[in-house]
Write a protein that holds these residues in place. Structure first.
Motif, PDB file in Angstrom:
ATOM      1  N   ASP A  93      42.207  36.642  90.468  1.00 16.24           N
ATOM      2  CA  ASP A  93      41.916  38.050  90.727  1.00 16.24           C
ATOM      3  C   ASP A  93      42.076  38.294  92.216  1.00 16.24           C
ATOM      4  OD1 ASP A  93      40.209  40.518  91.331  1.00 16.24           O
ATOM      5  OD2 ASP A  93      40.139  40.467  89.144  1.00 16.24           O
ATOM      6  N   THR A  94      42.719  39.387  92.579  1.00 15.38           N
ATOM      7  CA  THR A  94      42.980  39.677  93.985  1.00 15.38           C
ATOM      8  C   THR A  94      41.773  40.262  94.711  1.00 15.38           C
ATOM      9  OG1 THR A  94      43.861  41.853  93.377  1.00 15.38           O
ATOM     10  CG2 THR A  94      45.442  40.033  93.567  1.00 15.38           C
ATOM     11  N   ASP A  95      40.775  40.687  93.982  1.00 11.90           N
ATOM     12  CA  ASP A  95      39.580  41.272  94.595  1.00 11.90           C
ATOM     13  C   ASP A  95      38.823  40.185  95.354  1.00 11.90           C
ATOM     14  OD1 ASP A  95      37.204  42.490  95.264  1.00 11.90           O
ATOM     15  OD2 ASP A  95      36.788  43.269  93.257  1.00 11.90           O
ATOM     16  N   PRO A  96      38.584  40.361  96.656  1.00 10.13           N
ATOM     17  CA  PRO A  96      37.837  39.349  97.425  1.00 10.13           C
ATOM     18  C   PRO A  96      36.409  39.160  96.935  1.00 10.13           C
ATOM     19  CG  PRO A  96      38.174  41.351  98.736  1.00 10.13           C
ATOM     20  CD  PRO A  96      39.015  41.495  97.510  1.00 10.13           C
ATOM     21  N   GLU A  97      35.892  40.133  96.172  1.00 12.38           N
ATOM     22  CA  GLU A  97      34.532  40.037  95.628  1.00 12.38           C
ATOM     23  C   GLU A  97      34.539  39.543  94.187  1.00 12.38           C
ATOM     24  OE1 GLU A  97      31.389  41.473  96.835  1.00 12.38           O
ATOM     25  OE2 GLU A  97      32.030  42.564  98.603  1.00 12.38           O
ATOM     26  N   ALA A  98      35.689  39.065  93.712  1.00 11.26           N
ATOM     27  CA  ALA A  98      35.821  38.701  92.305  1.00 11.26           C
ATOM     28  C   ALA A  98      34.806  37.654  91.870  1.00 11.26           C
ATOM     29  CB  ALA A  98      37.239  38.206  92.016  1.00 11.26           C
ATOM     30  N   GLU A  99      34.607  36.641  92.679  1.00 10.77           N
ATOM     31  CA  GLU A  99      33.707  35.560  92.274  1.00 10.77           C
ATOM     32  C   GLU A  99      32.278  36.072  92.107  1.00 10.77           C
ATOM     33  OE1 GLU A  99      32.705  30.910  93.463  1.00 10.77           O
ATOM     34  OE2 GLU A  99      34.294  32.023  94.496  1.00 10.77           O
ATOM     35  N   ARG A 100      31.852  36.958  93.014  1.00  8.83           N
ATOM     36  CA  ARG A 100      30.503  37.523  92.892  1.00  8.83           C
ATOM     37  C   ARG A 100      30.393  38.403  91.648  1.00  8.83           C
ATOM     38  NH1 ARG A 100      28.277  42.265  93.498  1.00  8.83           N
ATOM     39  NH2 ARG A 100      30.133  43.209  94.433  1.00  8.83           N
ATOM     40  N   LYS A 101      31.382  39.297  91.459  1.00  8.85           N
ATOM     41  CA  LYS A 101      31.321  40.236  90.343  1.00  8.85           C
ATOM     42  C   LYS A 101      31.385  39.523  88.997  1.00  8.85           C
ATOM     43  CE  LYS A 101      33.363  44.081  92.933  1.00  8.85           C
ATOM     44  NZ  LYS A 101      34.552  44.973  93.069  1.00  8.85           N
ATOM     45  N   HIS A 131      41.424  30.724  91.390  1.00  5.17           N
ATOM     46  CA  HIS A 131      42.707  30.242  91.886  1.00  5.17           C
ATOM     47  C   HIS A 131      43.434  31.334  92.663  1.00  5.17           C
ATOM     48  CE1 HIS A 131      42.296  26.561  89.473  1.00  5.17           C
ATOM     49  NE2 HIS A 131      41.639  27.360  88.650  1.00  5.17           N
ATOM     50  N   ALA A 132      44.238  30.894  93.636  1.00  9.10           N
ATOM     51  CA  ALA A 132      44.865  31.821  94.568  1.00  9.10           C
ATOM     52  C   ALA A 132      46.106  32.494  94.012  1.00  9.10           C
ATOM     53  CB  ALA A 132      45.216  31.085  95.867  1.00  9.10           C
ATOM     54  N   THR A 133      46.701  31.916  92.974  1.00  8.35           N
ATOM     55  CA  THR A 133      47.927  32.478  92.411  1.00  8.35           C
ATOM     56  C   THR A 133      47.857  32.480  90.893  1.00  8.35           C
ATOM     57  OG1 THR A 133      49.062  30.345  92.292  1.00  8.35           O
ATOM     58  CG2 THR A 133      49.274  31.603  94.362  1.00  8.35           C
ATOM     59  N   VAL A 134      48.666  33.338  90.291  1.00  8.72           N
ATOM     60  CA  VAL A 134      48.800  33.357  88.832  1.00  8.72           C
ATOM     61  C   VAL A 134      49.330  32.015  88.357  1.00  8.72           C
ATOM     62  CG1 VAL A 134      50.062  34.375  86.900  1.00  8.72           C
ATOM     63  CG2 VAL A 134      49.086  35.862  88.667  1.00  8.72           C
ATOM     64  N   ALA A 135      50.333  31.490  89.064  1.00  9.27           N
ATOM     65  CA  ALA A 135      50.958  30.231  88.678  1.00  9.27           C
ATOM     66  C   ALA A 135      49.932  29.108  88.591  1.00  9.27           C
ATOM     67  CB  ALA A 135      52.050  29.864  89.677  1.00  9.27           C
ATOM     68  N   GLU A 136      49.022  29.060  89.546  1.00 11.85           N
ATOM     69  CA  GLU A 136      48.006  28.010  89.553  1.00 11.85           C
ATOM     70  C   GLU A 136      46.992  28.214  88.429  1.00 11.85           C
ATOM     71  OE1 GLU A 136      44.473  26.612  92.575  1.00 11.85           O
ATOM     72  OE2 GLU A 136      46.380  27.287  93.462  1.00 11.85           O
ATOM     73  N   ALA A 137      46.639  29.488  88.177  1.00  8.42           N
ATOM     74  CA  ALA A 137      45.606  29.781  87.177  1.00  8.42           C
ATOM     75  C   ALA A 137      46.062  29.454  85.765  1.00  8.42           C
ATOM     76  CB  ALA A 137      45.193  31.246  87.265  1.00  8.42           C
TER      77      ALA A 137
END
Length: 469
Positions: A31-39, A68-74
């Motif tokens: 997820d590109t949202d920097p708050e994704a992990e919290r949310k 993960h930082a990329t779709v490919a990695e996820a």
């Protein structure tokens, strides 16, 4: 290990992550949202608290969640990939193209889209298009079981069946939508009701709270258990659906609703609805409203489960897949579950009557273990409880995990004595104990008698093992 990739967090993506993880899947999130992990963590906390309350059996160990930082990695190593990015076709198509380049060849991809058809999502995806289909859930995903599964002609039947199998395994109810249609099935109903509600507010007929009350105190309760058509079948009385349609069918020609007309979303209308909504529930935070919603859903779904109806029926079927034979330990672990919200009283802790339910369920598990199961009872034999002594030692609250350890103190002839200890999972604090004496009876004579030989032998073996401790 089963692995799911969640592309796009938010409320829906976070709900998918919670559902998969709590059902034992490892979950990889992009997820590109920097708050994704919290949310997502907050959504996960809601799911971790409430989903286990639905089940009367042990949940699988929670899977690992990683970001993960990329779709490919996820998507690497994922058997199921769930796309929940914003509802813009260009964004979705770009994400699917990236998934296609990096996903395992046998991965299946579901889209949470509420409006797009699968054929629109599959455009320009080449051979990978056959693995993309709509899997549209409902919020909160970690509790509500419905998922609209919409394939296109490009999806082979075996892929559709595999998708159903995966979704069913995590407790979802996949509704196979056999035709591509805008907004699928459920959202078409929701949009119609929403449109009519907007007119009622705009025209000053009703407030947002009055409209909500007309649903939650009335037909919403009927729909939760019977849906639309079965509700109207009952409304037709003994003559059934034909009578209902003959009686109320002509109403469809009357100008009761404005479903084909849409009110303009002016600033005044938006402010009017927002102000009424704030007055209705603005004293509660969104998290407080989520907690209230989830607790209500758990209580209602457990009530439906007790009746074996609607969402409760699918919950029973899924729970049966989670059950496993008791391991041969001393003592036997006869219960491992979570305290549901409908077991608590005004003091906020578990009602004393529910302790009896816990220990009754524990003895039922032991009965099944020795062969005195449903088939044994159907054949005319059973154990009846003659006496119980329960000691209440500590408070037990909704959402707390607990286990019950059961020892056989006496297992001779028609007599059976059990000793149960109930402990909180997090700290192994002793919550309650129960000394239970049972007699084997014939259901034909309703009098005590020796158990059948195979049950008697299993019980004697168990009693001998427990006597050594």
């Amino acid at each position: 290990m089963k692995t799911a990739a969640i592309i796009g967090g938010g409320v829906i993506g976070g709900g998918w992550a919670a559902r998969f993880a709590l059902m034992g899947w490892d979950v990889r999130i992009f997820d590109t949202d920097p708050e994704a992990e919290r949310k997502i963590g907050e959504v996960m906390a809601n799911g971790r608290r409430t989903l286990p309350m639905l089940y009367d059996t042990q949940m699988p160990p929670c899977g690992a969640i990683s970001y993960h930082a990329t779709v490919a990695e996820a998507v690497k190593g994922a058997q199921w990939i769930q796309e929940s990015v914003p509802e813009r076709l260009s964004i979705k198509n770009a994400v699917f193209a990236e998934i296609a380049q990096n996903a395992d060849a046998d991965a299946l991809i579901g889209s949470s889209t509420s409006g797009y058809k699968p054929s629109e999502l599959q455009e320009n995806q080449g051979s990978f298009a056959s693995r993309i289909m709509v899997a549209h859930p409902f919020n909160p995903v970690y509790l509500l079981p419905l998922v609209e599964l919409v394939p296109s002609s490009k999806n082979p039947p075996e892929y559709v069946e595999k998708a159903k199998e995966i979704l069913t395994s995590i407790g979802m109810y996949p509704l196979h939508v056999r035709s591509e249609i805008d907004a699928h099935i459920a959202d078409r109903f929701l949009e119609s009701v929403w449109r009519e509600a907007l007119w009622l507010v705009k025209d000053g007929v009703a407030t947002t709270e009055e409209i909500d009350n007309s649903i939650r105190y009335g037909f919403g309760l009927r729909w939760a258990q019977m849906g639309l058509f079965e509700t109207y079948r009952v409304a037709g009385g003994e003559a059934g659906m034909k009578h209902f349609m003959a009686q109320f069918g002509p109403c469809l020609e009357w100008p009761w609703s404005r479903l084909t007309d849409v009110p303009e979303f002016t600033e005044e209308l938006v402010d009017l609805i927002a102000d009424q909504s704030d007055a209705q529930s603005g004293d509660k935070s969104i998290r407080e409203l989520e907690t209230l919603r989830d607790d209500n859903l758990v209580a209602m779904m457990r009530a439906l489960k007790q009746q074996g109806a609607a969402a409760g029926k699918s919950l029973i079927e899924h729970e049966n897949t989670l059950r496993a034979p008791l391991p041969e330990t001393v003592p036997l672990i006869t219960q491992s579950r979570t305290v549901p919200v409908d077991w608590t009283d005004v003091n906020g802790h578990m009602n004393e009557g529910r302790y009896g339910q816990v220990f009754s369920d524990a003895s039922e598990e032991l009965m099944t273990h020795i062969g005195a199961d449903r088939a044994y009872i159907a054949a005319g034999n059973s154990y009846f409880t003659a006496e119980t002594t329960i000691r209440y030692l500590n408070e037990t609250h909704a959402g707390e995990g607990f286990s019950v350890a059961t020892r056989v103190l006496l297992g001779e002839g028609k007599k059976l004595q059990l000793y149960h200890e109930m402990r909180r999972d997090v700290d192994q604090e002793l919550l309650a104990t129960c000394d239970q004496f049972l007699l084997h009876v014939s259901l034909e004579t309703r009098k005590s008698c020796p158990p059948l030989p195979e049950v008697e032998a299993r019980l004697a073996k168990l009693a001998a093992a427990h006597k050594k401790v």
